[in-house]
Enzyme design. Structure first.
Site, PDB file in Angstrom:
ATOM      1  N   ASP A 138      31.474 -36.080 -74.299  1.00  0.00           N
ATOM      2  CA  ASP A 138      30.680 -36.645 -75.402  1.00  0.00           C
ATOM      3  C   ASP A 138      30.926 -38.152 -75.506  1.00  0.00           C
ATOM      4  O   ASP A 138      32.063 -38.586 -75.640  1.00  0.00           O
ATOM      5  CB  ASP A 138      31.092 -35.945 -76.703  1.00  0.00           C
ATOM      6  CG  ASP A 138      30.456 -36.580 -77.939  1.00  0.00           C
ATOM      7  OD1 ASP A 138      29.350 -37.152 -77.819  1.00  0.00           O
ATOM      8  OD2 ASP A 138      31.074 -36.491 -79.024  1.00  0.00           O
ATOM      9  N   ASN A 168      28.817 -40.268 -77.707  1.00  0.00           N
ATOM     10  CA  ASN A 168      28.348 -40.900 -78.942  1.00  0.00           C
ATOM     11  C   ASN A 168      28.945 -40.259 -80.193  1.00  0.00           C
ATOM     12  O   ASN A 168      28.449 -40.441 -81.296  1.00  0.00           O
ATOM     13  CB  ASN A 168      26.811 -40.904 -79.005  1.00  0.00           C
ATOM     14  CG  ASN A 168      26.265 -39.495 -79.126  1.00  0.00           C
ATOM     15  OD1 ASN A 168      26.969 -38.528 -78.816  1.00  0.00           O
ATOM     16  ND2 ASN A 168      25.044 -39.363 -79.602  1.00  0.00           N
ATOM     17  N   ASP A 170      29.248 -37.155 -81.452  1.00  0.00           N
ATOM     18  CA  ASP A 170      28.666 -36.093 -82.290  1.00  0.00           C
ATOM     19  C   ASP A 170      29.229 -34.717 -81.923  1.00  0.00           C
ATOM     20  O   ASP A 170      28.737 -33.691 -82.391  1.00  0.00           O
ATOM     21  CB  ASP A 170      27.133 -36.101 -82.203  1.00  0.00           C
ATOM     22  CG  ASP A 170      26.638 -35.822 -80.792  1.00  0.00           C
ATOM     23  OD1 ASP A 170      27.488 -35.669 -79.875  1.00  0.00           O
ATOM     24  OD2 ASP A 170      25.414 -35.756 -80.584  1.00  0.00           O
ATOM     25  N   ASP A 224      26.954 -35.156 -73.429  1.00  0.00           N
ATOM     26  CA  ASP A 224      25.638 -35.773 -73.253  1.00  0.00           C
ATOM     27  C   ASP A 224      25.465 -36.360 -71.851  1.00  0.00           C
ATOM     28  O   ASP A 224      26.405 -36.380 -71.057  1.00  0.00           O
ATOM     29  CB  ASP A 224      25.388 -36.830 -74.342  1.00  0.00           C
ATOM     30  CG  ASP A 224      26.629 -37.680 -74.598  1.00  0.00           C
ATOM     31  OD1 ASP A 224      27.157 -38.242 -73.615  1.00  0.00           O
ATOM     32  OD2 ASP A 224      27.075 -37.754 -75.769  1.00  0.00           O
ATOM     33  N   ASP A 244      17.684 -27.447 -63.436  1.00  0.00           N
ATOM     34  CA  ASP A 244      17.596 -26.013 -63.715  1.00  0.00           C
ATOM     35  C   ASP A 244      16.175 -25.717 -64.197  1.00  0.00           C
ATOM     36  O   ASP A 244      15.695 -26.357 -65.133  1.00  0.00           O
ATOM     37  CB  ASP A 244      18.610 -25.681 -64.828  1.00  0.00           C
ATOM     38  CG  ASP A 244      19.138 -24.255 -64.755  1.00  0.00           C
ATOM     39  OD1 ASP A 244      18.316 -23.344 -64.548  1.00  0.00           O
ATOM     40  OD2 ASP A 244      20.348 -24.064 -64.919  1.00  0.00           O
ATOM     41  N   ASP A 247      16.259 -20.196 -62.786  1.00  0.00           N
ATOM     42  CA  ASP A 247      16.813 -19.228 -63.727  1.00  0.00           C
ATOM     43  C   ASP A 247      16.093 -17.873 -63.633  1.00  0.00           C
ATOM     44  O   ASP A 247      14.859 -17.826 -63.585  1.00  0.00           O
ATOM     45  CB  ASP A 247      16.640 -19.801 -65.141  1.00  0.00           C
ATOM     46  CG  ASP A 247      17.366 -18.999 -66.192  1.00  0.00           C
ATOM     47  OD1 ASP A 247      18.601 -18.917 -66.110  1.00  0.00           O
ATOM     48  OD2 ASP A 247      16.706 -18.455 -67.101  1.00  0.00           O
ATOM     49  N   GLU A 299      18.341 -17.498 -59.050  1.00  0.00           N
ATOM     50  CA  GLU A 299      19.279 -16.550 -59.647  1.00  0.00           C
ATOM     51  C   GLU A 299      18.609 -15.184 -59.562  1.00  0.00           C
ATOM     52  O   GLU A 299      17.665 -14.904 -60.278  1.00  0.00           O
ATOM     53  CB  GLU A 299      19.566 -16.917 -61.107  1.00  0.00           C
ATOM     54  CG  GLU A 299      20.620 -16.024 -61.757  1.00  0.00           C
ATOM     55  CD  GLU A 299      20.618 -16.100 -63.284  1.00  0.00           C
ATOM     56  OE1 GLU A 299      21.603 -15.676 -63.882  1.00  0.00           O
ATOM     57  OE2 GLU A 299      19.634 -16.557 -63.872  1.00  0.00           O
ATOM     58  N   HIS A 334      28.401 -20.664 -65.863  1.00  0.00           N
ATOM     59  CA  HIS A 334      28.379 -20.732 -67.322  1.00  0.00           C
ATOM     60  C   HIS A 334      28.105 -19.383 -67.990  1.00  0.00           C
ATOM     61  O   HIS A 334      28.039 -19.315 -69.208  1.00  0.00           O
ATOM     62  CB  HIS A 334      27.304 -21.723 -67.751  1.00  0.00           C
ATOM     63  CG  HIS A 334      25.935 -21.245 -67.365  1.00  0.00           C
ATOM     64  ND1 HIS A 334      25.543 -21.100 -66.040  1.00  0.00           N
ATOM     65  CD2 HIS A 334      24.891 -20.830 -68.103  1.00  0.00           C
ATOM     66  CE1 HIS A 334      24.323 -20.625 -66.005  1.00  0.00           C
ATOM     67  NE2 HIS A 334      23.891 -20.452 -67.243  1.00  0.00           N
ATOM     68  N   ASP A 335      27.871 -18.337 -67.199  1.00  0.00           N
ATOM     69  CA  ASP A 335      27.596 -17.011 -67.766  1.00  0.00           C
ATOM     70  C   ASP A 335      28.774 -16.058 -67.607  1.00  0.00           C
ATOM     71  O   ASP A 335      28.706 -14.909 -68.046  1.00  0.00           O
ATOM     72  CB  ASP A 335      26.384 -16.363 -67.069  1.00  0.00           C
ATOM     73  CG  ASP A 335      25.085 -17.070 -67.405  1.00  0.00           C
ATOM     74  OD1 ASP A 335      24.980 -17.646 -68.503  1.00  0.00           O
ATOM     75  OD2 ASP A 335      24.168 -17.044 -66.555  1.00  0.00           O
TER      76      ASP A 335
HETATM   77  C1  GLC Z   1      20.240 -16.955 -66.942  1.00  0.00           C
HETATM   78  C2  GLC Z   1      21.114 -18.084 -67.445  1.00  0.00           C
HETATM   79  C3  GLC Z   1      21.666 -17.697 -68.783  1.00  0.00           C
HETATM   80  C4  GLC Z   1      20.508 -17.507 -69.727  1.00  0.00           C
HETATM   81  C5  GLC Z   1      19.496 -16.499 -69.177  1.00  0.00           C
HETATM   82  C6  GLC Z   1      18.202 -16.565 -69.909  1.00  0.00           C
HETATM   83  O1  GLC Z   1      20.948 -15.816 -66.693  1.00  0.00           O
HETATM   84  O2  GLC Z   1      22.108 -18.386 -66.509  1.00  0.00           O
HETATM   85  O3  GLC Z   1      22.580 -18.632 -69.277  1.00  0.00           O
HETATM   86  O4  GLC Z   1      20.959 -17.059 -70.978  1.00  0.00           O
HETATM   87  O5  GLC Z   1      19.196 -16.741 -67.835  1.00  0.00           O
HETATM   88  O6  GLC Z   1      17.533 -17.764 -69.633  1.00  0.00           O
HETATM   89 CA    CA Z   2      27.098 -36.549 -77.733  1.00  0.00          CA
END
Ligand code: GLC
Ligand code: CA
Length: 527
Positions: free
Chosen positions: A23, A25, A27, A31, A100, A197, A238, A309-310
């Site tokens: 981050d 700025n 908040d 970013d 993405d 995605d 994916e 991230h999942d």
């Molecule tokens: C994919 C993404 C996930 C998201 C889902 C719906 O699995 O990696 O983070 O919640 O799609 O878009």
């Molecule tokens: Ca920020």
């Protein structure tokens, strides 16, 4: 001369979850400027491509995977000019940029849906999937029915994910044209690739149980990517693909994808998302060997990854993130990132980040987690439910990147209160502390990635499984012309591993093994 396709084997991709990276700025939200400031970190790690999780305009119900404008930037993350500056700065340092693409659904705040839901005669109505009555009992991936009622038209719309993520109707040629135009928009701006995605959800068969991989999937993907100016761009889907589907999706002359994430090695060690089961490393090894052989045979590009991230961190779920955290993180990295394919690292892996633990649901943000909690809390004891959530929540890997030891600045992430509480183990596990340690995960990653870049055997060479009967270890050979390498990883107790006589130790996560390999000891030899 290398073909465009062969060049992808030189890529080393680093995935950034912008909200939790850095981050600038004040908040409490990471970013785009924060990413720009940390380019020196990325360079020194040795990656050469960035996959940026969605940074488009979004109400953030699913942290950006609910897009309300595909051609603009989320205010939390900055402005369009910030994005351009970031892109330029990455380019200057030779780092490719992968955006993405979220095309299975939009946000319900997208202007298409806002219009579509008002009336059946809206030109946007057919952009989404409507039924007078639900034609099946499909469940949303996040729980509950996948069909939601819309009063003004007295119909149901399909949402494979959250209610605020209505599925686009890909049968409508207009939707496909819109998607292609969005791709063109970003390609013109000079992006180098896309991560797509839940791409295998875009075609559906309403008579089937599963919501994905419908009959027109391949046709749609070709329509999107098999076009002049787009054809050669990097794409990773994916998809939950088996061998047959992988060939269709990623086969050399299919005009579909360059590669697709598949999840066989991720889905191990659990009965379902929230329920672990005993597992042994040999299962991971078998999956890797199977896919290595298959992708080699068909000359496919295989994505090498353990984290995203999942998912909860791999070393926490399928390794040891306590006594052997350093060794486990580096052993998995050695195992995966020297295989044939393209490495994908997820932010935090480079300092051995691991799952935190929380006792309160208020410490979580993920829409899926919160939904699960609300659904289950009546029927399960609280401590059991919290245990399940800590085991499986996507928030495990979405905690702020811990740059420093400094608690007051939330470990260097932001002086303001972060949008999600810091990792409860950040005091013990952070980049600064890792770099001070004699056994630094980061420095090992540097060695490993530099080695990968310098070795033709790793980037272009063949793969061969060399594991003998022994359990809990993985030996494989990579070979290109006269360069022969042997990678040895022990995921079991201390044990003797028989090695060929004529070998030269190159590097490892411990000093060269004499007789026995330690738990999670990994080593690379020249033969
Ligand atoms: C994919 C993404 C996930 C998201 C889902 C719906 O699995 O990696 O983070 O919640 O799609 O878009
Ligand atoms: Ca920020």
């Amino acid at each position: 001369m290398m073909t465009k396709r062969e060049e992808f084997f030189n890529w080393i991709v680093y995935q950034i979850y912008p909200r939790s990276f850095y981050d600038t700025n004040g908040d409490g939200i990471g970013d785009l400027n924060g990413i720009k400031e940390k380019i020196p970190h990325l360079k020194s790690l040795g990656i050469n491509a960035v996959w940026l999780c969605p940074c488009y305009k979004s109400p953030n119900n699913d942290n950006g995977y609910d897009v309300s404008d595909y051609r603009d930037i989320m205010e939390d993350f900055g402005t369009f000019s910030d994005w351009k500056r970031l892109q330029k700065a990455l380019k200057k340092d030779g780092i490719k940029l992968i955006m993405d693409l979220v095309f299975n659904h939009t946000s319900s705040q997208h202007k298409w849906f806002q219009e579509a839901k008002t009336s059946q005669s809206s030109p946007y109505h057919e952009y989404y999937i409507w039924r007078k009555n639900p034609p099946n009992d499909w469940k949303s991936v996040f729980g509950g029915s996948a069909w939601a009622y819309n009063e003004s038209t007295d119909e149901y719309y399909l949402h494979s994910f959250d209610e605020t993520q209505p599925d686009l109707n890909w049968e409508n040629p207009k939707v496909r044209q819109e998607a292609a135009k969005i791709v063109d928009f970003w390609v013109k701006l000079g992006v180098d690739g896309f991560r797509c995605d839940v791409l295998d959800f875009i075609s559906k068969d309403f008579k089937k149980d599963k919501m994905f991989q419908g009959p027109r999937l391949h046709e749609y993907i070709r329509e999107l990517f098999d076009r002049d100016g787009v054809r050669d761009i990097f794409t990773v889907g994916e998809c939950q693909a088996d061998k047959k589907n992988t060939l269709l999706l990623c086969g050399k002359n299919r005009g579909e994808l360059k590669t697709a994430f598949q999840f066989d090695h991720i889905n191990l060690g659990r009965i379902d998302k929230y329920l672990p089961r005993p597992f042994s490393f040999d299962e991971i090894k078998s999956v890797l060997v199977k896919w290595q052989k298959f992708s080699q045979k068909h000359d496919l590009i295989y994505p090498l990854f353990t984290d995203n991230h999942d998912q909860p961190y791999y070393i926490s779920r399928l390794g040891n993130d306590k006594a052997h955290r350093y060794a486990c993180a580096t052993a998995y990295a050695t195992t995966f990132y020297l295989l044939r394919g393209v490495p994908f690292l997820y932010q935090g892996q480079e300092y051995g980040a691991a799952n935190p633990y929380y006792t309160k649901i208020e410490d979580f943000r993920d829409v899926e987690t919160k939904r699960y909690y609300a659904e289950q809390k009546k029927s399960k004891p609280r401590h059991q439910l919290m245990q399940e959530i800590n085991y499986a929540s996507r928030d495990n890997s979405r905690r702020p990147f811990a740059w420093t030891k400094d608690e007051r600045t939330n470990f260097g992430f932001s002086a303001a209160t972060p949008w999600i509480p810091c990792n409860s183990r950040a005091k013990e596990i952070n980049l600064e502390k890792d770099l001070e340690s004699e056994r630094s995960v980061f420095r090992y990653f540097q060695t490993l990635l530099a080695f990968r870049k310098g070795s033709l055997a790793i980037r272009q060479g063949s793969f061969q499984d060399r594991t003998k009967r022994r359990r809990g270890c993985f030996l494989y050979e990579r070979k290109w012309k006269r360069e022969r390498l042997l990678i040895v990883c022990n995921f079991d107790k201390k044990q003797k591993i028989k090695l060929p006589k004529n070998r030269k130790f190159l590097f490892g996560n411990y000093p060269e093994a004499k007789e026995e390999f330690l738990p999670f000891q990994a080593a690379v030899y020249e033969l």
